[in-house]
Motif scaffolding. Structure first.
Motif: not given
Length: 322
Positions: A249-263
């Motif tokens: 989990i990385t908190q951004t608190r803004q906009g839509l939540s998003a899922v991406r594969q880790a680099a």
């Protein structure tokens, strides 16, 4: 011991019989494990725990100190400065987990039997005695018992989605509890907001829940409140499910939540180690590494950017299913 009170719970497919001479211990445990209770407490169990009261440490003088450090879930009010100590008997049969709040867990490595000793001492300026609380040892106790049965503890939250488990990891305060409970309210299945268990069943990697009440900030409250998310979501059996994905989990608190594969695909191993909550305590390293190798071979690490809670949509979990 003279055990007048007992109950059996089932966690991750392992049945555990707790027995004590004090009713308060069993009442406390029955509240904590209310979603894991086995109806007939006279049946045989896979593991037995005796809860006893002591006035001095059960650790033998010739026992060897094997490890000491912080363990998530030991101590009052989450005080991270508390130090857990692990001792081993001279014959290597017994392990003693000595906590700073007056409790000691003794595990017999040759039989499915554990003794949980709670220290009793006289209160300052009073003749009354005070006894350590079984509740302060429960997470460590269940961790040790599960490890004896090849169920490995992860400090993580998890939800059930379309027949599989999605696990969320991250440091304390990153939003594991908030995210999984928000997703549960939107339709996902609750599998635990702080602790889950991972193990291998045949060729499948399984995640099993610990259905304790979630500890959450409600509205503008400054203190966390315990909420029975399992009951609110209609979760009944709390069955284990195949692991679908692991996400940081990385908190951004803004906009839509998003899922991406880790680099960095190799970071998955580090994430498992960080979430494993001090595997140095009692894990069979060969078994644990074999499980990790299987996870690394078949699963990918994702990053979940946790955005505005008001915009969270449970369908974001479909991004984990490929």
């Amino acid at each position: 011991m003279s055990a007048n009170y007992a109950l059996i719970v089932e966690v991750a497919g392992v049945s555990i019989r707790f027995q004590s001479e004090m009713e308060v211990d069993i009442c406390h445990l029955s509240t904590l494990f209310k979603h894991h209770l086995v109806a007939n407490d006279a049946t045989a169990a896979d593991h037995v725990v005796d809860i006893v009261t002591i006035e001095r440490s059960p650790v033998p003088e010739d026992a060897t100190l094997a490890w000491k450090g912080y363990y998530h879930g030991v101590g009052y009010d989450g005080k991270h400065e508390n130090t857990l100590k692990k001792y081993v008997s001279q014959d290597k049969r017994y392990e003693y987990f000595d906590t700073p709040d007056g409790g000691c867990i003794t595990i017999d490595r040759e039989s499915p039997h554990t003794v949980c000793s709670l220290m009793s001492w006289k209160k300052l300026f009073s003749k009354k005695k005070e006894r350590a609380n079984i509740g302060s040892l429960v997470i460590l106790l269940i961790h040790i018992i599960m490890a004896r049965h090849n169920r490995y503890t992860l400090h993580a939250s998890a939800v059930a989605w379309k027949g599989a488990a999605i696990v969320f990891t991250g440091r304390s305060g990153q939003g594991k509890s908030t995210l999984c409970t928000d997703l549960t309210k939107l339709g996902a299945g609750f599998m635990g907001d702080d602790i889950v268990f991972v193990y291998q069943e045949a060729s499948r990697i399984m995640i099993a829940p610990l259905l304790f009440d979630a500890k959450l900030y409600i509205d503008s409250q400054k203190e966390k409140t315990f909420v029975d998310m399992a009951a609110q979501s209609g979760c009944e059996a709390g069955a284990a499910l195949p692991l679908q994905a692991v996400a940081e989990i990385t908190q951004t608190r803004q906009g839509l939540s998003a899922v991406r594969q880790a680099a960095d695909e190799h970071r998955l191993f580090d994430v498992l180690l960080e979430a494993a909550n001090n595997i140095a305590l009692q894990y069979d390293s060969a078994e644990w590494l074999s499980l990790c190798a299987n996870i690394l071979e078949h699963k990918k690490l994702y990053n979940f950017s946790f955005g505005d809670r008001r915009l969270l949509n449970v369908n974001v979990l479909d991004d984990f299913i490929q």
